[in-house]
Design an enzyme around this catalytic site. Structure first.
Site, PDB file in Angstrom:
ATOM      1  N   LYS A   1       0.899  -1.256   0.352  1.00 40.39           N
ATOM      2  CA  LYS A   1       0.294  -0.278   0.095  1.00 40.39           C
ATOM      3  C   LYS A   1       0.768   1.387  -0.095  1.00 40.39           C
ATOM      4  CE  LYS A   1      -4.102  -2.507   1.850  1.00 40.39           C
ATOM      5  NZ  LYS A   1      -3.796  -3.143   2.265  1.00 40.39           N
TER       6      LYS A   1
HETATM    7  O1  S5P Z   1      -9.743  -2.686   1.588  1.00 43.45           O
HETATM    8  C1  S5P Z   1      -8.343  -3.863   1.570  1.00 43.45           C
HETATM    9  C2  S5P Z   1      -7.753  -4.252   0.857  1.00 43.45           C
HETATM   10  C3  S5P Z   1      -6.452  -4.683   1.206  1.00 43.45           C
HETATM   11  S1  S5P Z   1      -5.266  -5.562   0.181  1.00 43.45           S
HETATM   12  N1  S5P Z   1      -9.379  -4.673   2.704  1.00 43.45           N
HETATM   13  C4  S5P Z   1      -8.538  -5.641   3.401  1.00 43.45           C
HETATM   14  O2  S5P Z   1      -8.047  -6.882   4.190  1.00 43.45           O
HETATM   15  N2  S5P Z   1      -7.148  -5.978   2.569  1.00 43.45           N
HETATM   16  C5  S5P Z   1      -5.972  -6.841   2.498  1.00 43.45           C
HETATM   17  O3  S5P Z   1      -6.612  -8.245   2.511  1.00 43.45           O
HETATM   18  C6  S5P Z   1      -5.327  -7.162   4.197  1.00 43.45           C
HETATM   19  O4  S5P Z   1      -4.267  -6.380   4.075  1.00 43.45           O
HETATM   20  C7  S5P Z   1      -5.235  -8.577   4.933  1.00 43.45           C
HETATM   21  O5  S5P Z   1      -3.679  -9.034   4.667  1.00 43.45           O
HETATM   22  C8  S5P Z   1      -6.327  -9.115   4.013  1.00 43.45           C
HETATM   23  C9  S5P Z   1      -7.710  -9.430   4.321  1.00 43.45           C
HETATM   24  O6  S5P Z   1      -8.084 -11.080   5.270  1.00 43.45           O
HETATM   25  P1  S5P Z   1      -8.701 -11.198   6.242  1.00 43.45           P
HETATM   26  O7  S5P Z   1      -7.701 -11.900   6.738  1.00 43.45           O
HETATM   27  O8  S5P Z   1      -9.845 -10.292   6.643  1.00 43.45           O
HETATM   28  O9  S5P Z   1      -9.589 -12.357   4.821  1.00 43.45           O
END
Ligand code: S5P
Length: 263
Positions: free
Chosen positions: A92
């Site tokens: 990011k």
């Molecule tokens: O808007 C966003 C963008 C990203 S890249 N929301 C997110 O959650 N992410 C990333 O996606 C976040 O940094 C994490 O690595 C992943 C989601 O993880 P989860 O465990 O919630 O599925």
């Protein structure tokens, strides 16, 4: 083979990396990018060994690993390549073009091993040129995913901002695609209509158990996200925190692949 599954996305694509992704996904029958958010190298190795076959890409946060070393990281990247995975560093980036270029180097030397990185467009479009220059500095190329939406509640990426990101990014050759909000299929469908058929949309905020996650994260269903126009579901805890990561990865792979066929 990939053109049969991807249709207009394949036909319209002008990006080698996007086509590589579509080929890997078609070979492995999965649109899953694992958010490999484990904090130790051994945790990461364990994950890639158990779920590598069910993934099309691997997303990292290189700066959250407690015992990171250049040697262990290069071994990890080799394993990812052996498992036929694109490596996506979710850094990011958000600074001016020149600093972003320099941040591709530094201790982690992201330019040397990443195929994709994320960036906010808040500082203006020169950030994309800065990141591309970073890859060029080491004789490599890569793709930038611009954050057009986010999955977290209360985020400041309002529809006007999203429109600006899309209009500045959709014709830029250095832009691989956009991050969209996987937890809101209606917002995602709108994003797809603005992006058109060429660029990728990858979506976090996806879980087979929909609803609210930890600390403001929101989740939507993988099939809904793909039907709304997502080309890759980014799944973290749904896989790495599950009791049986392998079974979960298989389930996300099947849900995402079947939704692409349906689409
Ligand atoms: O808007 C966003 C963008 C990203 S890249 N929301 C997110 O959650 N992410 C990333 O996606 C976040 O940094 C994490 O690595 C992943 C989601 O993880 P989860 O465990 O919630 O599925």
């Amino acid at each position: 083979m990939a053109n049969e599954f991807w249709g207009e996305r394949w036909d319209n694509s002008t990006s080698d990396i996007a086509r590589k992704y579509m080929e890997v996904a078609s070979r492995k029958k999965t649109l899953v990018c694992l958010a490999a958010d484990r904090r130790t190298m051994s945790g990461l190795f364990e994950l890639i060994d158990s779920v590598g076959p069910y993934l099309a890409a691997l997303k990292t946060h290189v700066d959250l690993i407690d015992d990171w070393t250049p040697e262990s990281w290069s071994e990890f990247c080799k394993k990812a390549h052996d498992a036929d995975l694109l490596i996506f560093e979710d850094r990011k980036f958000a600074d001016i073009g020149k600093i972003s270029r320099d941040q591709m180097a530094g201790v982690y030397d992201i330019r040397s091993w990443s195929d994709l990185v994320t960036a906010h467009l808040i500082s203006g479009p020169d950030i994309v040129d800065g990141l591309q220059a970073g890859w060029r500095d080491v004789g490599r190329s890569g793709g930038v995913l611009l954050l057009a939406q986010m999955s977290s509640r209360g985020n400041l990426l309002n529809p006007d901002y999203t429109d600006e990101v899309v209009s500045k990014g959709r014709n830029h050759p250095g832009v691989f695609g956009f991050i969209g909000n996987g937890s809101r299929p209606d917002e995602l469908a709108e994003l797809r209509s603005k992006v058109g058929n060429e660029k990728m949309i990858w979506t976090p905020g996806v879980n087979l158990t929909v609803g609210d996650g930890e600390m403001g994260q929101r989740y939507g269903d993988p099939r809904d996200a793909v039907l709304a126009g997502s080309d890759c579901i980014i799944v973290g805890s749904g896989i790495h925190r599950s009791e049986n990561p392998e079974d979960s990865a298989k389930a996300y792979a099947a849900a995402s692949w079947n939704a692409l066929l349906e689409r």
